[in-house]
Write an enzyme that holds these catalytic residues in place. Structure first.
Site, PDB file in Angstrom:
ATOM      1  N   ALA A 122      11.230 -11.914  21.889  1.00 45.37           N
ATOM      2  CA  ALA A 122      10.690 -12.445  20.637  1.00 45.37           C
ATOM      3  C   ALA A 122      11.772 -12.803  19.626  1.00 45.37           C
ATOM      4  O   ALA A 122      11.464 -13.232  18.519  1.00 45.37           O
ATOM      5  CB  ALA A 122       9.737 -11.420  20.021  1.00 45.37           C
ATOM      6  N   ASP A 133       9.631   1.399  18.521  1.00 44.21           N
ATOM      7  CA  ASP A 133       9.833  -0.058  18.452  1.00 44.21           C
ATOM      8  C   ASP A 133       8.739  -0.696  17.599  1.00 44.21           C
ATOM      9  O   ASP A 133       8.319  -1.830  17.835  1.00 44.21           O
ATOM     10  CB  ASP A 133       9.867  -0.690  19.845  1.00 44.21           C
ATOM     11  CG  ASP A 133      10.462  -2.117  19.830  1.00 44.21           C
ATOM     12  OD1 ASP A 133      11.216  -2.422  18.887  1.00 44.21           O
ATOM     13  OD2 ASP A 133      10.151  -2.901  20.734  1.00 44.21           O
TER      14      ASP A 133
END
Length: 388
Positions: free
Chosen positions: A146, A281
């Site tokens: 990403a 995360d």
């Protein structure tokens, strides 16, 4: 003085008693041992065999309460206090704000805000910022995930110095792709600065990884994700990391980034908390409801704690760190002791920080296991000392 009796600690086999004075751990002994402080004990709390630990340490978290750490600006200082208070409320004592790939100007701006914040007084009942984890911008475009490609940079000393500027003292971890270090001078330079080098978003072979680990790199970022899979003839970066005893792998235990079966495989192969620590995360919407949220110039959609980009790319979670430990118990992947250690002891050891011992603040977590329900619950107990 307060005494917590009949506690289980992750590093001991026998039940322990812990004495606390002015919110400092002053004594740890076997539960059947009497000592000279007995007569000064004001109150005792019987944990009845429940586990006791320090709070969690999250070495990879990307934001909170809607604020992404790469978007930090000076007016966000108060919001940072709110994020720290939220993380404290979900069991985290210390964390590493993670700045993912963005422009050099935005990286520097975020570093300046965090530097300023760390100079402020902690308001109490707030998680402490240990330093910054830079995840990028020195990543392999083939495994960018990403991360926005337009902000990726070649890995060389000039670019490292440009990004670090004068913030080297607060950058504690950097994730990079070791195969991009064509000159072989980056890892020694960073380790000499005291920065922990973690490999991730990489196409590194086992040979690439071995070279980097031998130079002093000591971590792998979100194992299995954004790297080649394990293969019996090409173990790759992850295989090399698992085989070594001087490397820790971060791991996301949400069941989406890595399947429960593979979680069990890597935990067993790495001897659990001796080679693995869990990370959240978590992205900026952690602490908020599911929905669609801004993410750099794009948007992410959060469903049941899993965040994806519009094209379906997995971009992170919004689940707190302790959910990972609870999942491991729910899925019968490891023991209570190991699950707790993976979110408390292991990240501390990876950062060369002490685990529970005499002299530390008694910011303690009590863990209770319901075997029938396969559930692991927790509560902070340090705030209750004045109530007993």
């Amino acid at each position: 003085m307060i005494r917590l009796i009949n506690c289980r600690l992750t590093e001991y086999k026998t039940l322990k008693n812990i004495t606390i004075n002015n919110n400092i751990i002053t004594h740890i002994c076997d539960s059947n041992t009497k000592d000279e402080t007995d007569k000064t004990i004001i109150n005792s709390i019987d944990l009845k065999g429940d586990y006791l630990s320090l709070g969690g340490v999250d070495l990879q978290i990307n934001g909170g309460l809607g604020l992404a750490f790469p978007d930090l600006a000076l007016p966000d200082i108060e919001k940072l206090h709110q994020i720290c208070a939220y993380l404290w409320s979900v069991g985290v004592d210390q964390f590493m704000p993670t700045i993912v790939t963005t422009s050099v100007a935005k990286i520097r701006q975020s570093l300046e805000v965090i530097k300023t914040f760390k100079e402020c007084n902690n308001k109490g009942n707030e998680a402490e910022i240990l330093g910054v984890h830079l995840e990028g911008p020195f990543l392999n475009v083939q495994k960018k995930g990403a991360h926005p490609q337009e902000h990726l940079l070649p890995l060389n000393l000039d670019n490292i110095k440009k990004v670090f500027h004068n913030y080297g003292n607060i950058i504690k971890i950097i994730t990079l792709a070791p195969e991009l270090d064509s000159e072989g001078d980056i890892i020694p330079y960073l380790t000499d600065l005291g920065v922990i080098v973690s490999f991730g978003h990489s196409m590194a072979t086992a040979e690439d990884a071995k070279r980097g680990f031998d130079q002093g790199a000591s971590m792998v970022t979100h194992a299995f994700n954004a790297m080649p899979s394990l293969h019996h003839r090409e173990p790759g970066m992850l295989g090399e990391a698992i085989a070594r005893t001087d490397v820790y792998c971060g791991l996301i235990a949400d069941g989406k980034h890595v399947s429960p079966t593979m979680l069990k495989v890597i935990l067993q192969a790495s001897n659990y908390e001796e080679g693995i620590f869990l990370v959240s995360d978590a992205l900026a919407p952690i602490g908020l409801d599911d929905g669609i949220y801004p993410w750099d110039e794009r948007t992410i959609e959060v469903k049941n704690g899993t965040a994806t980009l519009p094209d379906g790319t997995l971009s992170g979670t919004t689940l707190p760190l302790f959910i990972g430990a609870q999942n491991l118990i729910r899925w019968d992947i490891c023991t209570i002791q190991k699950a707790i250690a993976l979110v408390t002891d292991a990240p501390r050891r990876a950062m060369k920080m002490p685990t529970i011992k005499v002299g530390q603040k008694a910011n303690l977590i009590r863990w209770h296991h319901n075997q029938d329900k396969k559930s692991l619950t927790w509560e902070r107990i340090s705030t209750k000392f004045d109530e007993v």
